[in-house]
Structures are given as structure tokens and as C-alpha cells.
Design an enzyme around this catalytic site. Sequence first.
Site, mmCIF file in Angstrom:
data_model
loop_
_atom_site.group_PDB
_atom_site.id
_atom_site.type_symbol
_atom_site.label_atom_id
_atom_site.label_comp_id
_atom_site.label_asym_id
_atom_site.label_seq_id
_atom_site.Cartn_x
_atom_site.Cartn_y
_atom_site.Cartn_z
ATOM 1 C CG ASN A 9 -3.406 4.346 0.904
ATOM 2 O OD1 ASN A 9 -4.060 4.225 -0.233
ATOM 3 N ND2 ASN A 9 -3.807 3.202 1.646
ATOM 4 C CE LYS A 11 -6.141 5.654 3.953
ATOM 5 N NZ LYS A 11 -6.536 5.192 5.233
ATOM 6 C CG HIS A 103 -5.152 -0.665 3.523
ATOM 7 N ND1 HIS A 103 -6.104 -0.285 4.239
ATOM 8 C CD2 HIS A 103 -4.227 0.379 3.593
ATOM 9 C CE1 HIS A 103 -5.840 0.994 4.857
ATOM 10 N NE2 HIS A 103 -4.581 1.322 4.461
ATOM 11 C CD GLU A 105 -8.938 2.251 4.904
ATOM 12 O OE1 GLU A 105 -8.688 2.580 3.677
ATOM 13 O OE2 GLU A 105 -8.554 3.262 5.749
ATOM 14 C CD GLU A 173 -1.056 0.628 6.737
ATOM 15 O OE1 GLU A 173 -0.747 1.918 6.679
ATOM 16 O OE2 GLU A 173 -2.031 0.246 6.564
ATOM 17 N N GLY A 179 -6.105 6.642 10.352
ATOM 18 C CA GLY A 179 -7.213 7.637 10.234
ATOM 19 C C GLY A 179 -7.815 8.029 11.514
ATOM 20 C CB SER A 219 -2.540 8.482 12.861
ATOM 21 O OG SER A 219 -3.990 8.066 12.646
HETATM 22 C C1 PEP Z 1 -3.448 3.922 5.593
HETATM 23 O O1 PEP Z 1 -4.383 4.174 5.092
HETATM 24 O O2 PEP Z 1 -2.239 3.106 5.242
HETATM 25 C C2 PEP Z 1 -3.048 4.721 6.731
HETATM 26 C C3 PEP Z 1 -1.838 4.639 7.380
HETATM 27 O O3 PEP Z 1 -3.562 5.963 6.629
HETATM 28 P P1 PEP Z 1 -3.614 7.365 7.919
HETATM 29 O O4 PEP Z 1 -2.244 7.672 7.640
HETATM 30 O O5 PEP Z 1 -4.451 8.229 7.430
HETATM 31 O O6 PEP Z 1 -3.781 6.863 9.285
#
Ligand code: PEP
Length: 257
Positions: A9, A11, A103, A105, A173, A179, A219
Site C-alpha cells: 500500500n 498510500k 483502510h 486511515e 491491521e 506506521g 509495521s
Molecule cells: C498500511 O498502511 O496498511 C500499513 C500496514 O502500513 P505500515 O506497514 O507502514 O504500518
Amino acid sequence: MRRPLIAGNWKMNGRLADGRLLAEEIAQRVHRATETGVPPLPACDLLVCPPFTLLEAVHRALAGSGVLLGGQDCHPEACGAHTGDVSAAMLADLGCSYVIVGHSERRQNHGEDDALVRAKAAAAIAEDLVPIVCVGETEAERDEGRALAVVTGQVAGSLPELFEPPRLVLAYEPVWAIGTGKTATPEDAAEVHRAIRGALAERYGAEAAGAVRILYGGSVKPENAAALLGDADVDGALVGGASLKADDFWRIAEAVG
Ligand code: PEP
């Protein structure tokens, strides 16, 4: 047997030249692995989800590599007066076969709720895209001991009534892990994945539940991928930050494949 999926992803990152270069670097690794077997091709599906602006260029750069393309969101309707939005059909037109919906976000920054996520997933399916439906608890919800209830509640609310089992993916997630550099323990992740599969089995039957891939996200890095993705109920990863470097993305794929 579920084939693992490693999904990147990207983003809101990358201008045209950056996106093209990253896609070319990933495609080159695939071509080299296919032609020489050194290093071997990871035994998983690879997917990248760039921002809308990069889809066409990335699609071109990935041609012939087998790396899949996805969007990061879609509108629940096929067309109309929705300024700034993009429909599932538009993504399909640009070569996408997947789309991320719900997601955290988008749930947090755009106020998206389960009903909207469900409508987006249904819109994706109607256009023959595979939706990657994201769920996950906040840190407060985990601290209160409500992680399983929150996640299975989101699964119940965000999934459409009908889908062909392999053609829908779930991504667990934990919001607090995205992040932040923090990750769930492999045991906690596996516990949630099992609860999600149980909820799917109750609603759609064991066979359908067994065919759905459930990804972990939050992460994931080359250093922690093998441990986080080692459980039989964890079918790959949704990767944010680490997917912006071809080498890290590839090493994560090697860890599962
Ligand atoms: C994500 O945005 O789906 C995600 C898992 O980000 P990160 O790997 O940076 O934590």
C-alpha cells in the site's frame, strides 16, 4: 491451499518518476528470478496499490511481470456527481484487479463506517475486482480487552452478503501498529486471524472461510515478516512503509514464499 499474498500500500507517496522506478525495480526482480532462479521467485502473489495518479504508469512498468495492481479505495457507485472520487470500473479500466477498502486511515480521516465499506466491497465485486477489506482495533480497544469483539464486529458489518470465496481478502491491521513501528505479537495476530476465520465460517460456511486469505498489516518489515506471517491462518501481509523500497518489499515476500 491458500497462496500467500504480499500487498504493498503505497498510500499518498510518489510522483510519476518515483512510482515508475519502484515498479520497474520490482518487475526486474521478478524477471531475474524467473529467468535465472537466483534468488528464486517467492511462492506468493505480489500486489502493489499505488495512488490513483500512478496507476497507469505502474501498470505499464509491471507489464509481463505477473505483479498485480490495485487501487487504494473506490466509490460505492459506478458513476455520477462525486467530485474527487474514483469508481471500481475506473480502476478496472486501468488494469487493477484488487482494491483496498476500509483502510483505517479512511475510516478515521474520512469517517467511513462499516456500511460504507460494505457498499464499496460490493461495488468492487460487481466490477470483478477483489476487495481487500481492512479491519482492526484501536489501542484503547485492545487495552480494554475488546480487540476480538471489535474486529469480528467490523467483519460482520463490512463484508457483503455475497462473494465468491477466493475473490475477497481480509486484512487485519491493528490501528496502533500502522506506521508506528509497533507490531502485534505473532500470537496476538494469530488469535485475531483465527477469530476472523471463525466468524467467516459461521456466516458463509467452513469451505468459504477456508478459501479467504487473511492478511496481517501493521509495521511489517523484512526483519519481522517471518515471525508475524508464520501462522497457518496468516496468509500474507498488507505492507505500507516497507513497500516503498523494492528490496524490503521483496524480502518480505521471500519471508512468506
Ligand atoms: C498500511 O498502511 O496498511 C500499513 C500496514 O502500513 P505500515 O506497514 O507502514 O504500518
